[in-house]
Write a protein that holds these residues in place. Structure first.
Motif, PDB file in Angstrom:
ATOM      1  N   THR A 161      80.055  43.569  90.331  1.00 34.48           N
ATOM      2  CA  THR A 161      81.196  42.692  90.390  1.00 34.48           C
ATOM      3  C   THR A 161      81.865  42.282  89.134  1.00 34.48           C
ATOM      4  OG1 THR A 161      79.948  41.551  92.285  1.00 34.48           O
ATOM      5  CG2 THR A 161      81.847  40.401  91.248  1.00 34.48           C
ATOM      6  N   ALA A 162      83.214  42.598  88.984  1.00 34.88           N
ATOM      7  CA  ALA A 162      83.880  42.395  87.911  1.00 34.88           C
ATOM      8  C   ALA A 162      83.885  41.134  87.437  1.00 34.88           C
ATOM      9  CB  ALA A 162      85.342  42.699  88.029  1.00 34.88           C
ATOM     10  N   ILE A 163      83.739  40.817  85.876  1.00 36.07           N
ATOM     11  CA  ILE A 163      83.981  39.453  85.263  1.00 36.07           C
ATOM     12  C   ILE A 163      85.267  39.510  84.536  1.00 36.07           C
ATOM     13  CG2 ILE A 163      82.835  37.958  83.772  1.00 36.07           C
ATOM     14  CD1 ILE A 163      80.138  39.116  84.314  1.00 36.07           C
ATOM     15  N   GLN A 164      86.041  38.621  84.993  1.00 32.41           N
ATOM     16  CA  GLN A 164      87.216  38.451  84.529  1.00 32.41           C
ATOM     17  C   GLN A 164      87.148  37.685  83.167  1.00 32.41           C
ATOM     18  OE1 GLN A 164      89.769  40.607  85.193  1.00 32.41           O
ATOM     19  NE2 GLN A 164      88.589  41.279  86.776  1.00 32.41           N
ATOM     20  N   LEU A 165      87.433  38.012  81.762  1.00 34.85           N
ATOM     21  CA  LEU A 165      87.481  37.334  80.756  1.00 34.85           C
ATOM     22  C   LEU A 165      88.678  37.441  79.772  1.00 34.85           C
ATOM     23  CD1 LEU A 165      83.831  37.963  79.713  1.00 34.85           C
ATOM     24  CD2 LEU A 165      84.628  35.868  80.372  1.00 34.85           C
ATOM     25  N   PRO A 166      89.163  36.534  79.320  1.00 34.10           N
ATOM     26  CA  PRO A 166      90.358  36.794  78.166  1.00 34.10           C
ATOM     27  C   PRO A 166      89.734  37.742  77.210  1.00 34.10           C
ATOM     28  CG  PRO A 166      89.651  34.156  78.498  1.00 34.10           C
ATOM     29  CD  PRO A 166      88.563  35.140  79.044  1.00 34.10           C
ATOM     30  N   PRO A 167      90.645  38.405  76.526  1.00 32.03           N
ATOM     31  CA  PRO A 167      90.415  39.362  75.665  1.00 32.03           C
ATOM     32  C   PRO A 167      89.304  38.973  74.464  1.00 32.03           C
ATOM     33  CG  PRO A 167      92.940  39.536  75.926  1.00 32.03           C
ATOM     34  CD  PRO A 167      92.227  38.132  76.594  1.00 32.03           C
ATOM     35  N   ARG A 168      89.490  37.927  73.783  1.00 34.48           N
ATOM     36  CA  ARG A 168      88.489  37.430  72.716  1.00 34.48           C
ATOM     37  C   ARG A 168      87.057  37.239  73.190  1.00 34.48           C
ATOM     38  NH1 ARG A 168      90.307  32.853  69.243  1.00 34.48           N
ATOM     39  NH2 ARG A 168      91.470  34.423  67.979  1.00 34.48           N
ATOM     40  N   GLU A 169      86.877  36.841  74.514  1.00 35.14           N
ATOM     41  CA  GLU A 169      85.464  36.600  75.183  1.00 35.14           C
ATOM     42  C   GLU A 169      85.082  37.824  75.567  1.00 35.14           C
ATOM     43  OE1 GLU A 169      85.924  33.279  77.885  1.00 35.14           O
ATOM     44  OE2 GLU A 169      87.206  32.308  76.490  1.00 35.14           O
ATOM     45  N   ARG A 170      85.754  38.700  75.972  1.00 37.99           N
ATOM     46  CA  ARG A 170      85.497  39.902  76.470  1.00 37.99           C
ATOM     47  C   ARG A 170      85.101  40.738  75.238  1.00 37.99           C
ATOM     48  NH1 ARG A 170      89.538  41.219  79.484  1.00 37.99           N
ATOM     49  NH2 ARG A 170      90.946  42.431  77.895  1.00 37.99           N
ATOM     50  N   GLN A 171      85.691  40.549  74.020  1.00 39.96           N
ATOM     51  CA  GLN A 171      85.237  41.470  72.655  1.00 39.96           C
ATOM     52  C   GLN A 171      84.116  40.866  72.296  1.00 39.96           C
ATOM     53  OE1 GLN A 171      89.018  40.556  70.396  1.00 39.96           O
ATOM     54  NE2 GLN A 171      90.097  42.025  71.765  1.00 39.96           N
ATOM     55  N   LEU A 172      83.940  39.611  72.285  1.00 37.79           N
ATOM     56  CA  LEU A 172      82.764  38.837  71.930  1.00 37.79           C
ATOM     57  C   LEU A 172      81.315  39.593  72.721  1.00 37.79           C
ATOM     58  CD1 LEU A 172      80.828  36.584  70.486  1.00 37.79           C
ATOM     59  CD2 LEU A 172      81.842  34.982  72.040  1.00 37.79           C
ATOM     60  N   ALA A 173      81.634  39.657  74.077  1.00 42.11           N
ATOM     61  CA  ALA A 173      80.406  40.143  74.939  1.00 42.11           C
ATOM     62  C   ALA A 173      80.105  41.484  74.591  1.00 42.11           C
ATOM     63  CB  ALA A 173      80.946  40.056  76.439  1.00 42.11           C
ATOM     64  N   GLU A 174      81.136  42.199  74.367  1.00 39.70           N
ATOM     65  CA  GLU A 174      80.775  43.668  73.783  1.00 39.70           C
ATOM     66  C   GLU A 174      79.805  43.787  72.544  1.00 39.70           C
ATOM     67  OE1 GLU A 174      82.993  47.772  72.395  1.00 39.70           O
ATOM     68  OE2 GLU A 174      84.302  46.148  72.913  1.00 39.70           O
ATOM     69  N   LEU A 175      80.347  42.829  71.482  1.00 39.53           N
ATOM     70  CA  LEU A 175      79.577  42.753  70.085  1.00 39.53           C
ATOM     71  C   LEU A 175      78.417  42.375  70.409  1.00 39.53           C
ATOM     72  CD1 LEU A 175      82.381  41.012  68.285  1.00 39.53           C
ATOM     73  CD2 LEU A 175      81.672  43.310  67.805  1.00 39.53           C
ATOM     74  N   LEU A 176      78.093  41.497  71.270  1.00 38.99           N
ATOM     75  CA  LEU A 176      76.716  40.702  71.523  1.00 38.99           C
ATOM     76  C   LEU A 176      75.947  41.788  72.296  1.00 38.99           C
ATOM     77  CD1 LEU A 176      77.557  37.073  72.389  1.00 38.99           C
ATOM     78  CD2 LEU A 176      76.353  37.901  70.198  1.00 38.99           C
ATOM     79  N   MET A 177      76.304  42.594  73.130  1.00 42.74           N
ATOM     80  CA  MET A 177      75.726  43.527  73.930  1.00 42.74           C
ATOM     81  C   MET A 177      75.271  44.972  73.287  1.00 42.74           C
ATOM     82  SD  MET A 177      77.833  43.110  77.805  1.00 42.74           S
ATOM     83  CE  MET A 177      76.531  44.485  78.464  1.00 42.74           C
ATOM     84  N   ARG A 178      75.983  44.975  72.263  1.00 44.02           N
ATOM     85  CA  ARG A 178      75.870  46.137  71.422  1.00 44.02           C
ATOM     86  C   ARG A 178      74.710  45.852  70.574  1.00 44.02           C
ATOM     87  NH1 ARG A 178      79.277  50.248  71.037  1.00 44.02           N
ATOM     88  NH2 ARG A 178      81.364  49.977  71.839  1.00 44.02           N
ATOM     89  N   GLU A 179      74.166  44.611  70.270  1.00 48.08           N
ATOM     90  CA  GLU A 179      72.913  44.017  69.554  1.00 48.08           C
ATOM     91  C   GLU A 179      72.020  43.501  70.514  1.00 48.08           C
ATOM     92  OE1 GLU A 179      72.508  45.174  66.652  1.00 48.08           O
ATOM     93  OE2 GLU A 179      74.517  46.146  66.189  1.00 48.08           O
ATOM     94  N   VAL A 180      71.937  43.627  71.591  1.00 49.45           N
ATOM     95  CA  VAL A 180      71.215  42.688  72.467  1.00 49.45           C
ATOM     96  C   VAL A 180      69.826  42.643  72.379  1.00 49.45           C
ATOM     97  CG1 VAL A 180      70.514  44.722  74.171  1.00 49.45           C
ATOM     98  CG2 VAL A 180      70.369  42.481  75.362  1.00 49.45           C
ATOM     99  N   ASP A 181      69.222  41.396  71.997  1.00 52.14           N
ATOM    100  CA  ASP A 181      67.842  40.920  71.666  1.00 52.14           C
ATOM    101  C   ASP A 181      67.872  40.977  70.113  1.00 52.14           C
ATOM    102  OD1 ASP A 181      66.993  40.429  74.148  1.00 52.14           O
ATOM    103  OD2 ASP A 181      66.345  42.382  74.729  1.00 52.14           O
ATOM    104  N   ARG A 182      68.862  40.994  69.468  1.00 54.97           N
ATOM    105  CA  ARG A 182      68.990  41.121  67.975  1.00 54.97           C
ATOM    106  C   ARG A 182      70.022  39.922  67.580  1.00 54.97           C
ATOM    107  NH1 ARG A 182      68.553  46.825  68.590  1.00 54.97           N
ATOM    108  NH2 ARG A 182      70.998  46.848  68.323  1.00 54.97           N
ATOM    109  N   VAL A 183      69.613  39.131  66.469  1.00 56.13           N
ATOM    110  CA  VAL A 183      70.694  38.239  66.076  1.00 56.13           C
ATOM    111  C   VAL A 183      71.692  38.885  65.328  1.00 56.13           C
ATOM    112  CG1 VAL A 183      71.016  36.057  64.446  1.00 56.13           C
ATOM    113  CG2 VAL A 183      68.885  36.779  65.651  1.00 56.13           C
TER     114      VAL A 183
END
Length: 224
Positions: A146-168
């Motif tokens: 199911t698609a999650i609609q996010l504003p651009p900044r939050e979508r970019q933040l999600a990408e950055l955090l998901m690239r480093e999942v389980d890492r600070v």
């Protein structure tokens, strides 16, 4: 994906910023060849969008410099000079693609995606964390399909955090990555984006939570 736009038209720059942000990408914009050299030296980009007619020189000269430096950065020329000879000159100088003004914003995005696929930038791998799936090629985030609609900044933040999942990921790194040349992201703005994204993940639920590591930054941790 992060673009560097070299364009001296303020109006076109604003329109292209809106288009790029709407696609969930980041964009840095400069108006001169010299500023472009500094941007390329100090920041990493996935694609260069280059006008030929610049106030301080010919964009093709800048392009030749880039290729002589043996960089494989994808380059899309966007210019009003759309005749065959101009297109050939641009491609021979090292451009990967050529788009004549005026153009439709959908075609511009399609050409950017094609260049990203060709170079491998921003397309692989598809990121996963918990029930979340993020496809950098389309800047789309979903949870269990199911698609999650996010504003651009939050979508970019999600990408950055998901690239480093389980890492600070440090606050400084996030602020730098989410900033653009004409807008430096403040700590308060980052905290607000994190708060909103954390709430959205809890609503889904995402099977992953954003934890604050006091004094350092944030970590996306998978749960359950």
């Amino acid at each position: 994906m992060r673009l560097l736009l070299v364009e001296d038209s303020d109006r076109l720059t604003e329109l292209m910023k809106e288009t790029v942000h709407g696609a969930g990408w980041r964009i840095d914009a400069v108006s001169t060849a010299e500023d472009a050299r500094n941007a390329l030296k100090n920041s990493e980009h996935d694609l260069l969008v280059l006008d030929i007619g610049l106030p301080d020189g010919n964009g093709l000269d800048l392009l030749r410099e880039i290729r002589e430096a043996d960089t494989d950065l994808p380059v899309l020329i966007v210019t009003a000079m759309g005749d065959v000879d101009s297109r050939i000159a641009g491609l021979d100088a090292g451009a990967d693609d050529y788009l004549a003004k005026p153009f439709h914003h959908r075609e511009f995005l399609a050409r950017c995606r094609a260049l990203a696929r060709r170079s491998g930038s921003g397309t692989t791998p598809v990121l996963t964390a918990g029930h979340l799936r993020y496809d950098p090629a389309t800047a789309s985030l979903s949870c269990d399909g199911t698609a999650i609609q996010l504003p651009p900044r939050e979508r970019q933040l999600a990408e950055l955090l998901m690239r480093e999942v389980d890492r600070v990921v440090s606050k400084r790194r996030l602020e730098t990555a989410l900033s653009e040349f004409d807008e430096i992201l403040s700590t308060n703005a980052l905290e607000l984006a994190v708060s909103r994204l954390r709430k959205k993940f809890a609503e889904v639920p995402a099977g992953a939570v954003i934890e604050t590591v006091r004094g350092i930054g944030y970590m996306l941790r998978t749960v359950g």
